[in-house]
Design a protein around this motif. Sequence first.
Motif, PDB file in Angstrom:
ATOM      1  N   LEU A   1       0.853  -1.189   0.000  1.00 49.23           N
ATOM      2  CA  LEU A   1       0.000   0.000   0.000  1.00 49.23           C
ATOM      3  C   LEU A   1       0.887   1.237   0.000  1.00 49.23           C
TER       4      LEU A   1
ATOM      5  N   GLY B   1      -6.740   4.988   4.103  1.00 51.52           N
ATOM      6  CA  GLY B   1      -5.706   3.953   4.080  1.00 51.52           C
ATOM      7  C   GLY B   1      -6.237   2.643   4.648  1.00 51.52           C
ATOM      8  N   PHE B   2      -6.944   2.745   5.768  1.00 44.80           N
ATOM      9  CA  PHE B   2      -7.480   1.518   6.385  1.00 44.80           C
ATOM     10  C   PHE B   2      -8.583   0.905   5.533  1.00 44.80           C
TER      11      PHE B   2
ATOM     12  N   ILE C   1      -6.923  -1.081   2.828  1.00 42.38           N
ATOM     13  CA  ILE C   1      -6.440  -2.377   3.318  1.00 42.38           C
ATOM     14  C   ILE C   1      -7.607  -3.350   3.461  1.00 42.38           C
TER      15      ILE C   1
ATOM     16  N   VAL D   1      -1.698  -7.476   2.437  1.00 44.84           N
ATOM     17  CA  VAL D   1      -1.262  -6.095   2.280  1.00 44.84           C
ATOM     18  C   VAL D   1      -0.101  -5.784   3.220  1.00 44.84           C
ATOM     19  N   VAL D   2       0.912  -5.156   2.679  1.00 44.15           N
ATOM     20  CA  VAL D   2       2.000  -4.638   3.521  1.00 44.15           C
ATOM     21  C   VAL D   2       2.114  -3.131   3.301  1.00 44.15           C
TER      22      VAL D   2
END
Lengths: 464, 251
Positions: free
Chosen positions: B7, B21-22, B25, B35-36
């Motif tokens: 990400l 962002g969350f 994910i 996801v990293v």
Amino acid sequence: MSGFTERADAALADPILKIAVERTAGTSEAKRAIAIDAFPDFEAARTRAAAIKDHVIAHLGPYLEQFEASAIAAGAQVHWAQTADEACAIVIALCKAAGAKSVARSKSMLGEEIGLPHALEEAGIVRVETDLAEHIIQLADERPSHIIWPAMHKTREQVSALFRAKHANPHKEETIAAMAQSARRELRAKMLGADVGISGANFLIADTGAVCTVTNEGNAELSLVPPRVHIVTAGIEKIVPSMPHAIHMLRMLARSATGAALTQYTTFYTGPKRPGDRDGPEEMHIVLVDNGRTKMRDEGLAEMLRCIRCGACMNHCVVFRQIGGHAYGGTYPGPMGAVLTPALDGLAATRDLAHACTLNGKCQEVCPVKIPLPTLLKGWREKSWREGLEPTSMRWGLGLWAFAATRPALYRLGTAIAIRAIRLIGRTGWIASLPFAGGWTKHRDLPKPAARSFMAQYQQEQRK
Amino acid sequence: MTQNVALFVTCLVDVMRPRIGFATIRALEAAGCTVVVPQGQTCCGQPALNSGDRDHAIALAKQTITALEPYEAIVVPSGSCAGTIRCHYPELFEHDPDWLPRAQAVAEKTFEVMAYLDEVCGWKPEGVSLPATATYHDSCSGLRELGIKAQPRRLLKAIDGLSMAPLAGAETCCGFGGTFCVKYPAISNAIVGEKAAAIQSTGADLLLAGDLGCLMNMAGKLHRDGSKIRAFHAIELIAGMGDGPAIGEEA
Ligand code: SF4
């Protein structure tokens, strides 16, 4: 002259300008969309148009020589001008040699670019603008604000008032037809009485030496055929190899400009009147003008020389639609003007233009010859940065930010501090006024940043 | 299909709205990805690139490439940052034989999140519902550099109860333009003013887009105008997080 920002502010404060620009650009946007929809494979046609222009620009020398030879063979005389002043001097000398007291001019942006109207005035030669919009501009003593509709910034009501004040025998009724008649009465006799006719060229056709001119009013034909002498001023990039190429470009031009399949009047002038011809000028002169074009080609702006002056980029530009053409301060407005003006007038005086763009890419999307206008504007921004023309605050601000951003640990600390400071200001989720961010908060609220950055939250979650 | 994806969160999402962002994910994991979040990332360098500051743009591009190149795919919740990596990194290193292949390799595996979910994963949100009417603005870079238009709409269509109201001039720039909006605030305001009026006339409850910069611009103007329309990044709804606080609402 005031700077770009002041001119833009003045434009934004003018409600009539907004209405006028919206009427014309809005209509043309809608009409273009319909025309493009109905055009079989417009994308392929754009690719071909761009390729035609690229080809001639890469081989400008040979094509210009071919054009010169063909034009001379057809009986025309060809002159070459390196600069704007040289071009004007040639035209004035030709007018004087013809004993001209008055010239009829058919609108040409190149004429504006080289300052021909002003030069004619200085030389004491009466100039009759035969394009209706140019006539309006001349009466108002203004500069064009658009390359297709020079008077687009004026409403019908304003034009009516202008005609009433300046025409010898103005219209009685407030209708468009009556206004057009008023202009016709004013112009027709002067047009026919002119000693010299001056025009630009939409295309120069290399293999036949023909000059192609398009108008919607037929004023070119009326002002160029009766006078004894016809003078064409044309940028050297207007060349196309042959008639089929010209026809292809014409199809692109008309649709992109107004959405029409073809411009009302399209004329090819090949040399002066020949023995036995019923009409036409006795002399035809073609002045081929460089005025920075070779330099543009050699210094990274070759793609800009593809431009066929259709105006689609400005009609679709969100910035142009708000501020109109005069705010750009040069001969050419809108996205294409923002690229051309620094090349013509120098970057130091015009650096604002490349920045006054959101880089949204719409201009490139509609350009019939696929000019990458945003990329070229970014090129000017880069040059301006390299040459130290950008404001110190900007250089320092970006430098400081980049210093941190290239050091992730420092950056995280910096954002954490900034977030805290900014959050202290906002009482609710919104910040209505933020020092150092007046450009944002003057007109809109700023959402409060999150209590902790994504990176901080994510790392904490990982540790759990 | 399981994919290991990195990400790239974007500087704006990082600071202003981590939720995006969350949500990214969450949606990627629902689509079967691992996801990293590479730690070496900060900003893709777009502000420097668009300001003409090529040296700093190159420095940030190198940092970003180094952080992202070990992964199979890179996913970005922003059309404009994904566009920078995909379209402009290779241009930046055009004359640098060492970095050009690395820039190209990263460019090729970088995707805007909604395009990735829809086109690469062939995924649709399941069991997500949100009774509301939303309207969608097509942010310029995503639309014109990456061709993002149908993908978000397809994903949003799978949300139960969500109806879409068409936005007149959805493809017209909102006047954000990165630093443009602070350099020429009056022009930017005139542009976003028209956009806000168009959004209001849709009658929608929610404004959606795929870029936080544009969203902040439009939401900030709507809020200043006293509008009740709430703004979300489309991925928040797609990830089932549309019941949370909108942009500018306290959690
Ligand atoms: S740049 Fe393209 S769209 Fe603009 S006037 Fe020239 S040809 Fe037309």
